[in-house]
Design a protein around this motif. Structure first.
Motif, PDB file in Angstrom:
ATOM      1  N   GLN A 140      -2.925  -5.174  -7.752  1.00  0.00           N
ATOM      2  CA  GLN A 140      -2.571  -6.552  -8.113  1.00  0.00           C
ATOM      3  C   GLN A 140      -1.824  -7.244  -6.987  1.00  0.00           C
ATOM      4  O   GLN A 140      -2.161  -8.377  -6.609  1.00  0.00           O
ATOM      5  N   ILE A 141      -0.798  -6.588  -6.471  1.00  0.00           N
ATOM      6  CA  ILE A 141       0.040  -7.297  -5.510  1.00  0.00           C
ATOM      7  C   ILE A 141      -0.583  -7.342  -4.118  1.00  0.00           C
ATOM      8  O   ILE A 141      -0.219  -8.195  -3.313  1.00  0.00           O
ATOM      9  N   VAL A 142      -1.535  -6.453  -3.823  1.00  0.00           N
ATOM     10  CA  VAL A 142      -2.314  -6.618  -2.601  1.00  0.00           C
ATOM     11  C   VAL A 142      -3.203  -7.855  -2.727  1.00  0.00           C
ATOM     12  O   VAL A 142      -3.353  -8.633  -1.773  1.00  0.00           O
TER      13      VAL A 142
ATOM     14  N   LEU B 186       1.951 -11.941  -8.466  1.00  0.00           N
ATOM     15  CA  LEU B 186       3.076 -11.122  -8.018  1.00  0.00           C
ATOM     16  C   LEU B 186       4.074 -10.858  -9.139  1.00  0.00           C
ATOM     17  O   LEU B 186       4.515  -9.726  -9.348  1.00  0.00           O
ATOM     18  N   LEU B 187       4.441 -11.908  -9.870  1.00  0.00           N
ATOM     19  CA  LEU B 187       5.518 -11.790 -10.857  1.00  0.00           C
ATOM     20  C   LEU B 187       5.016 -11.700 -12.296  1.00  0.00           C
ATOM     21  O   LEU B 187       5.663 -11.069 -13.135  1.00  0.00           O
ATOM     22  N   GLY B 188       3.894 -12.315 -12.569  1.00  0.00           N
ATOM     23  CA  GLY B 188       3.445 -12.411 -13.950  1.00  0.00           C
ATOM     24  C   GLY B 188       2.688 -11.213 -14.462  1.00  0.00           C
ATOM     25  O   GLY B 188       2.552 -11.027 -15.673  1.00  0.00           O
ATOM     26  N   THR B 189       2.177 -10.387 -13.557  1.00  0.00           N
ATOM     27  CA  THR B 189       1.424  -9.203 -14.005  1.00  0.00           C
ATOM     28  C   THR B 189       2.347  -7.980 -13.992  1.00  0.00           C
ATOM     29  O   THR B 189       2.098  -6.993 -13.304  1.00  0.00           O
ATOM     30  N   TRP B 190       3.396  -8.051 -14.800  1.00  0.00           N
ATOM     31  CA  TRP B 190       4.416  -7.015 -14.838  1.00  0.00           C
ATOM     32  C   TRP B 190       3.993  -5.799 -15.670  1.00  0.00           C
ATOM     33  O   TRP B 190       4.626  -4.730 -15.602  1.00  0.00           O
TER      34      TRP B 190
ATOM     35  N   ALA C  90       0.828  -1.201   0.000  1.00  0.00           N
ATOM     36  CA  ALA C  90       0.000   0.000   0.000  1.00  0.00           C
ATOM     37  C   ALA C  90       0.868   1.259   0.000  1.00  0.00           C
ATOM     38  O   ALA C  90       0.557   2.243  -0.682  1.00  0.00           O
ATOM     39  N   LEU C  91       1.957   1.223   0.749  1.00  0.00           N
ATOM     40  CA  LEU C  91       2.864   2.371   0.774  1.00  0.00           C
ATOM     41  C   LEU C  91       3.582   2.559  -0.556  1.00  0.00           C
ATOM     42  O   LEU C  91       4.065   3.653  -0.850  1.00  0.00           O
TER      43      LEU C  91
END
Length: 224
Positions: A89-91, A123-127, A52-53
């Motif tokens: 995405q990463i949240v 985490l890694l694939g949605t670059w 979030a930060l």
């Protein structure tokens, strides 16, 4: 952001480097989540706060470059939009890992494994948003032709290069082992290390601007 990530993802949940490998069996994955359920869930709270930060950091970069973009700040809005998409995405990927830990040992190991897989793939694939974000920041810098640019011109090329280096994370979609899997050098460490350098160096440059009082000038990048 960096401190919370180290506490949550490195120390407690052990997602970096990953304690679970893509080639591990469903039973092994489920056992790891069952044995470490509390540490994983607490660690993911810290990780979510860190991610979030990252949104706050992205706003700070956009505010810096916005001062020079003039009346049509398209690249600033690209930065903000991609930053928001990437943060979301990463949240979500943390939520998937928390779901894997929530009923580990109570449901089929294949279910736990699927949630774990989905977390790493997101985490890694949605670059894509991260790459476009970094390129937009780089273009903002390169298009600044004033005598007192917000950031050194060479950092524009660095930001674009960083965005390109996030792309190898997409190999997580296709490989379960080796350098292209989510524990591999190409898939995990290249994007993460470059991202860390990108964040830390631009943070340093921004703090230098603020300490120097270079925060209010509105001269557009065209120099007019």
């Amino acid at each position: 952001m960096v401190v919370l990530f180290l506490i949550g993802s490195v120390w407690l949940a052990r997602y970096f480097p990953p304690a679970v490998h893509p080639s591990d069996s469903a039973a092994d994955v489920a056992r790891y989540y069952q044995d470490n359920a509390t540490a994983i869930r607490v660690g993911l709270v810290f990780s979510c706060l860190a991610y979030a930060l990252m949104g706050v950091w992205g706003v700070c970069m956009a505010v810096q470059t916005r001062r020079k973009e003039g009346l049509f700040p398209a690249l600033t809005y690209v930065q903000l939009t991609c930053m928001a998409a990437g943060t979301a995405q990463i949240v979500v990927n943390c939520g998937l890992w928390a779901t894997a830990a929530f009923r580990a040992g109570e449901v089929s190991p294949e279910i736990t494994q699927a949630f774990n897989d989905a977390g790493f793939i997101i985490l890694l694939g949605t670059w894509m948003p991260f790459t476009i974000w970094a390129i937009a920041l780089g273009l903002n810098i390169l298009l600044d032709k004033t005598d007192a640019p917000v950031f050194p011109r060479w950092t524009g090329y660095f930001s674009i290069w960083a965005g390109v280096c996030f792309i190898p994370g997409g190999t997580v979609w296709f490989f379960k082992e080796g350098p292209f899997g989510w524990t591999g050098v190409v898939c995990l460490y290249v994007p993460f290390v470059v991202f860390g350098i990108w964040v830390l160096y631009f943070s340093y440059l921004s703090m230098r601007n603020v300490r120097g009082g270079f925060v209010h000038e509105q001269e557009p990048a065209t120099g007019s």
